[in-house]
Motif scaffolding. Structure first.
Motif, mmCIF file in Angstrom:
data_model
loop_
_atom_site.group_PDB
_atom_site.id
_atom_site.type_symbol
_atom_site.label_atom_id
_atom_site.label_comp_id
_atom_site.label_asym_id
_atom_site.label_seq_id
_atom_site.Cartn_x
_atom_site.Cartn_y
_atom_site.Cartn_z
ATOM 1 N N GLU A 89 0.845 -1.197 0.000
ATOM 2 C CA GLU A 89 0.000 0.000 0.000
ATOM 3 C C GLU A 89 0.879 1.245 0.000
ATOM 4 O OE1 GLU A 89 -2.226 0.966 3.549
ATOM 5 O OE2 GLU A 89 -0.599 0.332 4.841
ATOM 6 N N TYR A 91 0.511 4.997 1.757
ATOM 7 C CA TYR A 91 -0.280 5.646 2.794
ATOM 8 C C TYR A 91 -0.109 7.154 2.708
ATOM 9 C CZ TYR A 91 -2.887 5.499 7.162
ATOM 10 O OH TYR A 91 -3.869 5.610 8.120
ATOM 11 N N LEU A 111 -4.288 14.319 -3.875
ATOM 12 C CA LEU A 111 -4.756 12.939 -3.764
ATOM 13 C C LEU A 111 -4.690 12.223 -5.119
ATOM 14 C CD1 LEU A 111 -7.734 13.292 -1.261
ATOM 15 C CD2 LEU A 111 -5.488 12.235 -0.840
ATOM 16 N N ARG A 127 -4.252 4.265 1.291
ATOM 17 C CA ARG A 127 -5.011 4.488 2.526
ATOM 18 C C ARG A 127 -4.641 5.840 3.107
ATOM 19 N NH1 ARG A 127 -5.223 0.176 7.070
ATOM 20 N NH2 ARG A 127 -2.978 0.331 6.970
ATOM 21 N N TYR A 142 -12.847 12.902 1.955
ATOM 22 C CA TYR A 142 -12.112 11.754 1.415
ATOM 23 C C TYR A 142 -13.043 10.812 0.659
ATOM 24 C CZ TYR A 142 -7.840 13.169 3.728
ATOM 25 O OH TYR A 142 -6.710 13.868 4.106
ATOM 26 N N GLU A 143 -14.252 10.619 1.166
ATOM 27 C CA GLU A 143 -15.212 9.782 0.442
ATOM 28 C C GLU A 143 -15.528 10.374 -0.925
ATOM 29 O OE1 GLU A 143 -17.705 7.545 3.951
ATOM 30 O OE2 GLU A 143 -18.232 9.635 3.527
ATOM 31 N N TYR A 147 -12.467 7.445 -1.672
ATOM 32 C CA TYR A 147 -12.038 6.605 -0.554
ATOM 33 C C TYR A 147 -13.261 6.050 0.161
ATOM 34 C CZ TYR A 147 -7.303 8.325 -1.151
ATOM 35 O OH TYR A 147 -6.063 8.614 -1.666
ATOM 36 N N GLU A 148 -13.109 4.868 0.758
ATOM 37 C CA GLU A 148 -14.179 4.247 1.521
ATOM 38 C C GLU A 148 -13.718 4.023 2.954
ATOM 39 O OE1 GLU A 148 -15.408 0.671 -0.447
ATOM 40 O OE2 GLU A 148 -15.995 1.750 -2.265
ATOM 41 N N LEU A 163 -9.492 5.381 5.825
ATOM 42 C CA LEU A 163 -10.203 5.210 4.565
ATOM 43 C C LEU A 163 -9.262 4.602 3.548
ATOM 44 C CD1 LEU A 163 -11.031 8.375 5.740
ATOM 45 C CD2 LEU A 163 -12.882 7.828 4.183
ATOM 46 N N ALA A 164 -9.813 3.871 2.589
ATOM 47 C CA ALA A 164 -8.995 3.205 1.577
ATOM 48 C C ALA A 164 -9.579 3.446 0.197
ATOM 49 C CB ALA A 164 -8.945 1.707 1.852
ATOM 50 N N ARG A 165 -8.690 3.424 -0.780
ATOM 51 C CA ARG A 165 -9.089 3.558 -2.183
ATOM 52 C C ARG A 165 -8.352 2.518 -2.997
ATOM 53 N NH1 ARG A 165 -6.880 7.882 -6.046
ATOM 54 N NH2 ARG A 165 -7.724 7.099 -7.988
#
Length: 168
Positions: A89, A91, A111, A127, A142-143, A147-148, A163-165
């Protein structure tokens, strides 16, 4: 026009100004839970922290041709207060943008840049973590960038959201 370049030690005062501006804005709107009310530049611990960040290999500055540095990004490994993942990942360790109107969109741009860096390295997961208190606007930002929500955490009484994408 905004460009992105590697950060250097000489950028620490610019990054401190970005944080000081954000803290002043947060204080003005009553959001003091994220970083308090004291400017980073007045806190030796935060000054040292920023000096360390600008020296990291994944530190980047977004620079506007007329306004100078308007954003800062640090990419690297996850912080020690979040759960590790079992895959490669990248970060987002730090992300901050200026309140200057000329900086509009710099956070989203940084981003996107983070995603490009991850893809270039063959990494499929980005993340980030952020302050999950207050109005929740930061999590929603971020969403809105793809990102989730994954995990929540606390550091002392500071609530955080990871959060992750997923990338292509």
């Amino acid at each position: 026009m905004t460009s992105i370049r590697r950060a250097t030690a000489s950028d620490a005062p610019h990054v401190l100004r970005l944080f000081d501006g954000a803290i002043a804005w947060f204080a003005a709107i009553g959001n003091t839970g994220q970083w308090g009310t004291e400017p980073f530049s007045a806190q030796p611990k935060q000054v040292a922290r920023v000096q360390g960040w600008v020296a990291e290999p994944g530190a980047w500055i977004a620079e506007h041709e007329d306004a100078g540095p308007v954003g800062f990004l640090v990419l690297g490994q996850a912080t020690d207060y979040v759960w590790p993942v079992d895959e490669p990942e990248l970060y987002v360790r730090v992300l901050i943008g200026s309140r200057d109107p000329r900086a509009k969109g710099v956070g989203r741009g940084l981003l996107r840049f983070a995603g490009e860096q991850a893809e270039a390295a063959g990494i499929g997961l980005l993340r980030v973590d952020c302050y999950a208190g207050g109005s929740g606007d930061l999590v929603r930002f971020y969403e809105s960038c793809g990102y989730e929500r994954t995990d929540t955490f606390t550091v002392g009484d500071w609530p955080g959201q990871v959060l992750a994408r997923r990338l292509r």
